[in-house]
Design an enzyme around this catalytic site. Structure first.
Site, short mmCIF file in Angstrom:
data_model
loop_
_atom_site.label_atom_id
_atom_site.label_comp_id
_atom_site.label_asym_id
_atom_site.label_seq_id
_atom_site.Cartn_x
_atom_site.Cartn_y
_atom_site.Cartn_z
N LYS A 280 8.10 -3.26 0.65
CA LYS A 280 7.38 -4.41 1.33
C LYS A 280 7.15 -5.36 0.21
O LYS A 280 7.35 -6.57 0.10
CB LYS A 280 6.38 -4.12 2.15
CG LYS A 280 6.53 -2.85 3.23
CD LYS A 280 5.43 -2.64 4.03
CE LYS A 280 4.26 -2.16 3.40
NZ LYS A 280 4.37 -0.77 3.05
N ARG B 253 -1.45 8.59 3.45
CA ARG B 253 -1.24 7.29 4.22
C ARG B 253 0.07 7.49 4.80
O ARG B 253 0.39 6.67 5.86
CB ARG B 253 -0.83 6.39 2.53
CG ARG B 253 -2.01 6.05 1.95
CD ARG B 253 -1.90 5.74 0.59
NE ARG B 253 -1.07 4.57 0.46
CZ ARG B 253 -0.12 4.41 -0.81
NH1 ARG B 253 -0.52 5.18 -1.84
NH2 ARG B 253 0.62 3.45 -0.88
N ARG C 272 -1.93 3.12 -9.24
CA ARG C 272 -2.63 2.64 -8.23
C ARG C 272 -3.68 3.94 -7.97
O ARG C 272 -2.87 4.97 -7.91
CB ARG C 272 -2.02 2.23 -7.07
CG ARG C 272 -2.12 0.71 -6.96
CD ARG C 272 -1.18 0.41 -5.77
NE ARG C 272 -1.20 0.87 -4.20
CZ ARG C 272 -0.88 0.64 -3.52
NH1 ARG C 272 0.04 -0.49 -3.40
NH2 ARG C 272 -1.04 1.11 -2.17
N ARG D 147 -1.41 -3.51 10.87
CA ARG D 147 -1.00 -2.25 10.65
C ARG D 147 -1.47 -1.61 11.73
O ARG D 147 -1.37 -0.31 11.79
CB ARG D 147 -1.78 -1.82 9.40
CG ARG D 147 -1.27 -2.01 8.12
CD ARG D 147 -1.27 -0.73 7.41
NE ARG D 147 -1.23 -0.29 6.05
CZ ARG D 147 -0.92 -0.74 5.03
NH1 ARG D 147 -0.78 -1.97 4.85
NH2 ARG D 147 -0.81 -0.41 3.78
N ARG E 211 5.51 4.71 -9.32
CA ARG E 211 5.12 3.29 -9.37
C ARG E 211 4.21 2.93 -10.51
O ARG E 211 3.17 3.64 -10.37
CB ARG E 211 4.69 2.82 -7.97
CG ARG E 211 3.97 1.27 -8.15
CD ARG E 211 3.67 0.88 -6.83
NE ARG E 211 3.06 1.48 -5.76
CZ ARG E 211 2.93 1.24 -4.70
NH1 ARG E 211 3.56 0.31 -3.72
NH2 ARG E 211 1.89 2.18 -3.96
P1 AP5 Z 1 6.60 -1.26 -3.31
O1 AP5 Z 1 7.66 -2.80 -3.20
O2 AP5 Z 1 5.36 -1.35 -4.17
O3 AP5 Z 1 6.42 -0.79 -1.79
P2 AP5 Z 1 5.27 -0.91 -0.55
O4 AP5 Z 1 6.15 -0.78 0.57
O5 AP5 Z 1 4.60 -2.46 -1.04
O6 AP5 Z 1 4.50 0.32 -0.64
P3 AP5 Z 1 2.84 0.26 -0.71
O7 AP5 Z 1 2.27 1.53 -1.35
O8 AP5 Z 1 2.23 -1.02 -1.47
O9 AP5 Z 1 2.64 0.27 0.71
P4 AP5 Z 1 1.13 0.39 1.57
O10 AP5 Z 1 1.69 0.11 2.71
O11 AP5 Z 1 0.86 1.86 1.55
O12 AP5 Z 1 0.04 -0.03 0.14
P5 AP5 Z 1 -0.90 -1.53 0.61
O13 AP5 Z 1 -1.15 -2.01 -0.42
O14 AP5 Z 1 -0.33 -2.41 1.72
O15 AP5 Z 1 7.53 -0.19 -3.98
C1 AP5 Z 1 7.17 0.85 -4.41
C2 AP5 Z 1 7.90 1.77 -5.55
O16 AP5 Z 1 9.14 1.61 -5.28
C3 AP5 Z 1 7.62 0.55 -6.64
O17 AP5 Z 1 7.32 1.26 -7.80
C4 AP5 Z 1 8.83 -0.20 -6.67
O18 AP5 Z 1 9.38 -0.73 -7.82
C5 AP5 Z 1 9.92 0.88 -6.08
N1 AP5 Z 1 11.10 0.44 -5.45
C6 AP5 Z 1 11.01 -0.85 -4.56
N2 AP5 Z 1 12.24 -0.75 -4.14
C7 AP5 Z 1 13.02 0.01 -4.57
C8 AP5 Z 1 14.42 0.31 -4.20
N3 AP5 Z 1 15.08 -0.42 -3.63
N4 AP5 Z 1 15.07 1.44 -5.00
C9 AP5 Z 1 14.24 2.15 -5.97
N5 AP5 Z 1 12.91 1.80 -6.20
C10 AP5 Z 1 12.33 0.94 -5.34
O19 AP5 Z 1 -2.11 -0.92 1.58
C11 AP5 Z 1 -3.02 -0.08 0.35
C12 AP5 Z 1 -4.25 0.45 1.26
O20 AP5 Z 1 -4.92 -0.77 1.59
C13 AP5 Z 1 -4.05 1.01 2.49
O21 AP5 Z 1 -3.81 2.53 2.45
C14 AP5 Z 1 -5.36 0.74 3.06
O22 AP5 Z 1 -6.36 1.38 2.97
C15 AP5 Z 1 -5.60 -0.64 2.93
N6 AP5 Z 1 -4.79 -1.71 3.74
C16 AP5 Z 1 -4.04 -2.72 3.45
N7 AP5 Z 1 -3.56 -3.38 4.40
C17 AP5 Z 1 -4.36 -2.98 5.51
C18 AP5 Z 1 -4.38 -3.29 6.71
N8 AP5 Z 1 -3.53 -4.55 7.31
N9 AP5 Z 1 -5.05 -2.84 7.59
C19 AP5 Z 1 -6.18 -1.84 7.08
N10 AP5 Z 1 -5.96 -1.19 5.90
C20 AP5 Z 1 -5.30 -2.00 4.98
MG MG Z 2 2.69 -2.93 -1.46
#
Ligand code: AP5
Ligand code: MG
Length: 216
Positions: A13, A171, A160, A88, A127
């Site tokens: 994402k 997660r 992270r 979410r 990552r």
């Molecule tokens: P990346 O692009 O970083 O993936 P992502 O989908 O953004 O994954 P996240 O781990 O950031 O998602 P998340 O939903 O768990 O975390 P968030 O920060 O939202 O890609 C991942 C890796 O793969 C990278 O190294 C990249 O280089 C690699 N990659 C990408 N594309 C690729 C490809 N095609 N091929 C190979 N490699 C590839 O949330 C974190 C925490 O915050 C949550 O757990 C929660 O506690 C809180 N939070 C955030 N938003 C909310 C909400 N709306 N409500 C409640 N709590 C929330």
């Molecule tokens: Mg992300």
């Protein structure tokens, strides 16, 4: 263009949102990044959010809804936005619907990115992120030119706190239980299109752009 990127942790994402943001010149709104920055700065919200994030649980709805409501009012969202990691939960999606209605805006696209669980685990555990500019890397799939150093600003890369395998598994469970139901929620509004998030980052970006442009 008002767009939501849906998908489990590691689906890409953030990676895809950054590229779309540059391409369409509209902001990426990542609740995860906003929360991590609040944790780093030890704000009241950051201190409250940290425990939830470290355990892999969701931060309470009212906290993230407040963040997004405030962010959507900023001038740079006038021509559109990309929501990455929000909504979410169903209550978050309901709140977003009400906020957009109040602003006279509609959602145009919900793109659901799908990736195998084993690949998600490999991605998250490899990552790395720049401590200064936030650029994301993967040690194998998208490595920096010099190990541990950001290509853009030369700062150190870090992992992270919630990317440990045990927290990641939590997660993933939280995604299945609380976030995946949003696919049906938005399917009922005829908004969801699905993209296979495996393959090169560029090919996936092209698929998303094709979907967006075919319904522009
Ligand atoms: P990346 O692009 O970083 O993936 P992502 O989908 O953004 O994954 P996240 O781990 O950031 O998602 P998340 O939903 O768990 O975390 P968030 O920060 O939202 O890609 C991942 C890796 O793969 C990278 O190294 C990249 O280089 C690699 N990659 C990408 N594309 C690729 C490809 N095609 N091929 C190979 N490699 C590839 O949330 C974190 C925490 O915050 C949550 O757990 C929660 O506690 C809180 N939070 C955030 N938003 C909310 C909400 N709306 N409500 C409640 N709590 C929330
Ligand atoms: Mg992300």
């Amino acid at each position: 263009m008002n767009l939501i990127l849906l998908g489990p942790p590691g689906a890409g994402k953030g990676t895809q949102a950054k590229l779309l943001s540059a391409r369409f010149n509209i902001p990426q709104i990542s609740t995860g990044e906003i929360l991590r920055s609040a944790v780093r700065e030890s704000t009241v919200m950051g201190v409250r959010a940290k425990g939830f994030m470290d355990s892999g649980s969701l931060v309470p709805d009212e906290v993230v809804v407040g963040i997004v409501e405030e962010r959507l009012l900023k001038a740079d969202c006038q021509n559109g936005f990309i929501l990455d990691g929000f909504p979410r939960t169903i209550p978050q999606a309901d709140a977003l619907g009400q906020t957009l209605q109040g602003l006279g805006k509609d959602l145009n696209h919900v793109i659901a990115i799908t990736v195998d669980t084993n690949e998600l685990i490999a991605r998250i555990t490899g990552r790395r992120t720049c401590i200064k500019c936030g650029k994301g890397y993967h040690i194998t799939f998208d490595p920096p030119k010099v190990d541990g150093v950001c290509d853009l600003c030369g700062s150190d890369l870090c992992q992270r706190d919630d990317d440990k395998e045990e927290t990641l598994r939590m997660r993933l469970q939280v995604y299945d239980k609380q976030t995946e139901p949003l696919i049906s929620y938005y399917t009922a509004q005829s908004l969801v299109r699905t993209v296979l998030g495996q393959g090169s980052i560029e090919d996936i970006q092209r698929s998303i752009i094709n979907l967006v442009e075919e319904r522009a």
